[in-house]
Structure formats: structure tokens, C-alpha cells
Design a protein around this motif. Sequence first.
Motif, PDB file in Angstrom:
ATOM      1  N   TRP A 188      53.115  35.088  48.534  1.00 27.62           N
ATOM      2  CA  TRP A 188      52.847  34.548  47.198  1.00 27.62           C
ATOM      3  C   TRP A 188      51.863  33.387  47.242  1.00 27.62           C
ATOM      4  N   ILE A 189      51.884  32.602  48.318  1.00 30.39           N
ATOM      5  CA  ILE A 189      50.913  31.505  48.466  1.00 30.39           C
ATOM      6  C   ILE A 189      49.519  32.080  48.718  1.00 30.39           C
ATOM      7  N   LEU A 190      49.466  33.071  49.579  1.00 35.09           N
ATOM      8  CA  LEU A 190      48.186  33.700  49.903  1.00 35.09           C
ATOM      9  C   LEU A 190      47.573  34.359  48.670  1.00 35.09           C
ATOM     10  N   SER A 191      48.373  35.133  47.962  1.00 35.29           N
ATOM     11  CA  SER A 191      47.837  35.851  46.795  1.00 35.29           C
ATOM     12  C   SER A 191      47.454  34.896  45.671  1.00 35.29           C
ATOM     13  N   THR A 192      48.259  33.882  45.447  1.00 33.18           N
ATOM     14  CA  THR A 192      47.950  32.921  44.384  1.00 33.18           C
ATOM     15  C   THR A 192      46.687  32.134  44.699  1.00 33.18           C
ATOM     16  N   SER A 193      46.596  31.636  45.910  1.00 36.73           N
ATOM     17  CA  SER A 193      45.426  30.822  46.260  1.00 36.73           C
ATOM     18  C   SER A 193      44.149  31.653  46.257  1.00 36.73           C
ATOM     19  N   PHE A 194      44.210  32.885  46.741  1.00 39.04           N
ATOM     20  CA  PHE A 194      43.000  33.701  46.752  1.00 39.04           C
ATOM     21  C   PHE A 194      42.653  34.233  45.373  1.00 39.04           C
ATOM     22  N   ALA A 195      43.631  34.453  44.524  1.00 41.49           N
ATOM     23  CA  ALA A 195      43.339  34.844  43.148  1.00 41.49           C
ATOM     24  C   ALA A 195      42.605  33.718  42.423  1.00 41.49           C
ATOM     25  N   ILE A 196      43.094  32.498  42.592  1.00 40.99           N
ATOM     26  CA  ILE A 196      42.436  31.342  41.971  1.00 40.99           C
ATOM     27  C   ILE A 196      41.028  31.166  42.551  1.00 40.99           C
ATOM     28  N   GLY A 197      40.904  31.317  43.853  1.00 45.67           N
ATOM     29  CA  GLY A 197      39.593  31.189  44.492  1.00 45.67           C
ATOM     30  C   GLY A 197      38.609  32.240  44.012  1.00 45.67           C
ATOM     31  N   CYS A 198      39.064  33.477  43.883  1.00 44.75           N
ATOM     32  CA  CYS A 198      38.182  34.560  43.418  1.00 44.75           C
ATOM     33  C   CYS A 198      37.739  34.330  41.978  1.00 44.75           C
ATOM     34  N   VAL A 199      38.659  33.924  41.123  1.00 42.00           N
ATOM     35  CA  VAL A 199      38.319  33.669  39.726  1.00 42.00           C
ATOM     36  C   VAL A 199      37.353  32.488  39.628  1.00 42.00           C
ATOM     37  N   ALA A 200      37.625  31.422  40.341  1.00 44.20           N
ATOM     38  CA  ALA A 200      36.753  30.239  40.287  1.00 44.20           C
ATOM     39  C   ALA A 200      35.348  30.557  40.787  1.00 44.20           C
ATOM     40  N   LEU A 201      35.249  31.264  41.892  1.00 44.01           N
ATOM     41  CA  LEU A 201      33.935  31.633  42.437  1.00 44.01           C
ATOM     42  C   LEU A 201      33.193  32.568  41.487  1.00 44.01           C
ATOM     43  N   SER A 202      33.915  33.493  40.887  1.00 44.89           N
ATOM     44  CA  SER A 202      33.295  34.409  39.928  1.00 44.89           C
ATOM     45  C   SER A 202      32.773  33.666  38.702  1.00 44.89           C
ATOM     46  N   LEU A 203      33.575  32.744  38.185  1.00 45.87           N
ATOM     47  CA  LEU A 203      33.145  31.973  37.018  1.00 45.87           C
ATOM     48  C   LEU A 203      31.953  31.078  37.336  1.00 45.87           C
ATOM     49  N   TYR A 204      31.856  30.600  38.560  1.00 47.13           N
ATOM     50  CA  TYR A 204      30.711  29.793  38.974  1.00 47.13           C
ATOM     51  C   TYR A 204      29.450  30.659  39.107  1.00 47.13           C
ATOM     52  N   LEU A 205      29.576  31.813  39.734  1.00 46.96           N
ATOM     53  CA  LEU A 205      28.409  32.639  40.043  1.00 46.96           C
ATOM     54  C   LEU A 205      27.845  33.403  38.852  1.00 46.96           C
ATOM     55  N   LEU A 206      28.700  33.870  37.957  1.00 50.52           N
ATOM     56  CA  LEU A 206      28.252  34.791  36.907  1.00 50.52           C
ATOM     57  C   LEU A 206      27.110  34.252  36.041  1.00 50.52           C
ATOM     58  N   PRO A 207      27.184  33.058  35.453  1.00 42.29           N
ATOM     59  CA  PRO A 207      26.047  32.611  34.636  1.00 42.29           C
ATOM     60  C   PRO A 207      24.790  32.331  35.466  1.00 42.29           C
ATOM     61  N   ARG A 208      24.967  31.911  36.695  1.00 36.02           N
ATOM     62  CA  ARG A 208      23.807  31.648  37.550  1.00 36.02           C
ATOM     63  C   ARG A 208      23.099  32.948  37.927  1.00 36.02           C
ATOM     64  N   LEU A 209      23.875  33.976  38.235  1.00 35.70           N
ATOM     65  CA  LEU A 209      23.270  35.264  38.562  1.00 35.70           C
ATOM     66  C   LEU A 209      22.638  35.910  37.333  1.00 35.70           C
ATOM     67  N   LYS A 210      23.211  35.683  36.157  1.00 33.71           N
ATOM     68  CA  LYS A 210      22.572  36.189  34.945  1.00 33.71           C
ATOM     69  C   LYS A 210      21.218  35.508  34.759  1.00 33.71           C
ATOM     70  N   GLY A 211      21.150  34.206  35.020  1.00 34.73           N
ATOM     71  CA  GLY A 211      19.878  33.500  34.951  1.00 34.73           C
ATOM     72  C   GLY A 211      18.865  34.053  35.934  1.00 34.73           C
ATOM     73  N   VAL A 212      19.323  34.404  37.125  1.00 33.81           N
ATOM     74  CA  VAL A 212      18.431  34.986  38.129  1.00 33.81           C
ATOM     75  C   VAL A 212      17.928  36.350  37.665  1.00 33.81           C
ATOM     76  N   PHE A 213      18.800  37.173  37.095  1.00 28.81           N
ATOM     77  CA  PHE A 213      18.385  38.488  36.602  1.00 28.81           C
ATOM     78  C   PHE A 213      17.343  38.358  35.494  1.00 28.81           C
ATOM     79  N   VAL A 214      17.568  37.451  34.555  1.00 29.25           N
ATOM     80  CA  VAL A 214      16.600  37.239  33.475  1.00 29.25           C
ATOM     81  C   VAL A 214      15.280  36.735  34.048  1.00 29.25           C
ATOM     82  N   ALA A 215      15.340  35.844  35.013  1.00 30.45           N
ATOM     83  CA  ALA A 215      14.128  35.293  35.623  1.00 30.45           C
ATOM     84  C   ALA A 215      13.333  36.364  36.377  1.00 30.45           C
TER      85      ALA A 215
END
Length: 129
Positions: free
Chosen positions: A86-113
Motif C-alpha cells: 500500500w505504501i508502494l502503490s500510494t507513493s507511486f500513484a502520487i508520483g505518476c500523477v504529479a509527473l504527468s501534471l507537470y509534463l502535460l502542459p509543457r509537452l503541449k507547448g512543445v507540440f505547438v512550437a
Amino acid sequence: MTDTDETERPIKPAMLRGWRRRCPNCGSGPLLTGYLKVRESCAVCGEELHHHRADDGPAYVTIIIVGHLMAPLLLWVFTKYQPDPWILSTSFAIGCVALSLYLLPRLKGVFVAIQWAKRMHGFGLPEHV
């Protein structure tokens, strides 16, 4: 003001501007109005940005990057530390969501550029067309 001639648009500076979520033309104006919505035009230089067709590309690339970073890390943490599931799954779920939320708008900017630099989907066409 729209660049209508066939001069080359350097792709690397445009991609860096897109990563910073700035206009690929001037690098000063904000590219996005919200989290993922691209502006109709740049507030600083007036470059039209509504031509973009980013669609699902940034989401796919985000998934690939997050998966390729987190999967080996998950395996390493599991084999080295053997935490409770439960510690492993919770921490990695939070990590995956946080990394995804960080990357998504930046990668959209790269695609538009990239589309702007390569004059794809109407970028760089004369205004009367």
C-alpha cells in the motif's frame, strides 16, 4: 504580425519556448490561457496560435515518459527496500500523477512550437488564405 515568408524558423528555440509555455514566435507572451487551452493569438507579438493540432500527442508522449521513468524506479524500489504494497502503490500513484501534471502542459507547448516552426496546419500562411 504573422510571418508569411518562407524564412526558416529554428526549431530548437521554438521548442524551448514551448516547454516554458511561451509563444514560439517571440518567447514573451503566454501560450496557454488555462492549464491546456492554447490562446487564439499571442498577447505580445500577435502571432496566431489557433492553427495548432496538438490533439492527443502530448498525452501519449506524457504517458510514455512517465511509464519509462516510473516503471524502472518502481522495480528498483521494490527489490531494494521491499516496502508494504500500500505504501508502494500510494507513493507511486502520487508520483505518476504529479509527473504527468507537470509534463502535460509543457509537452503541449512543445507540440505547438514544433508545428509553428515547421509551418504545419496553417502556421505561416498569408492571412487572406
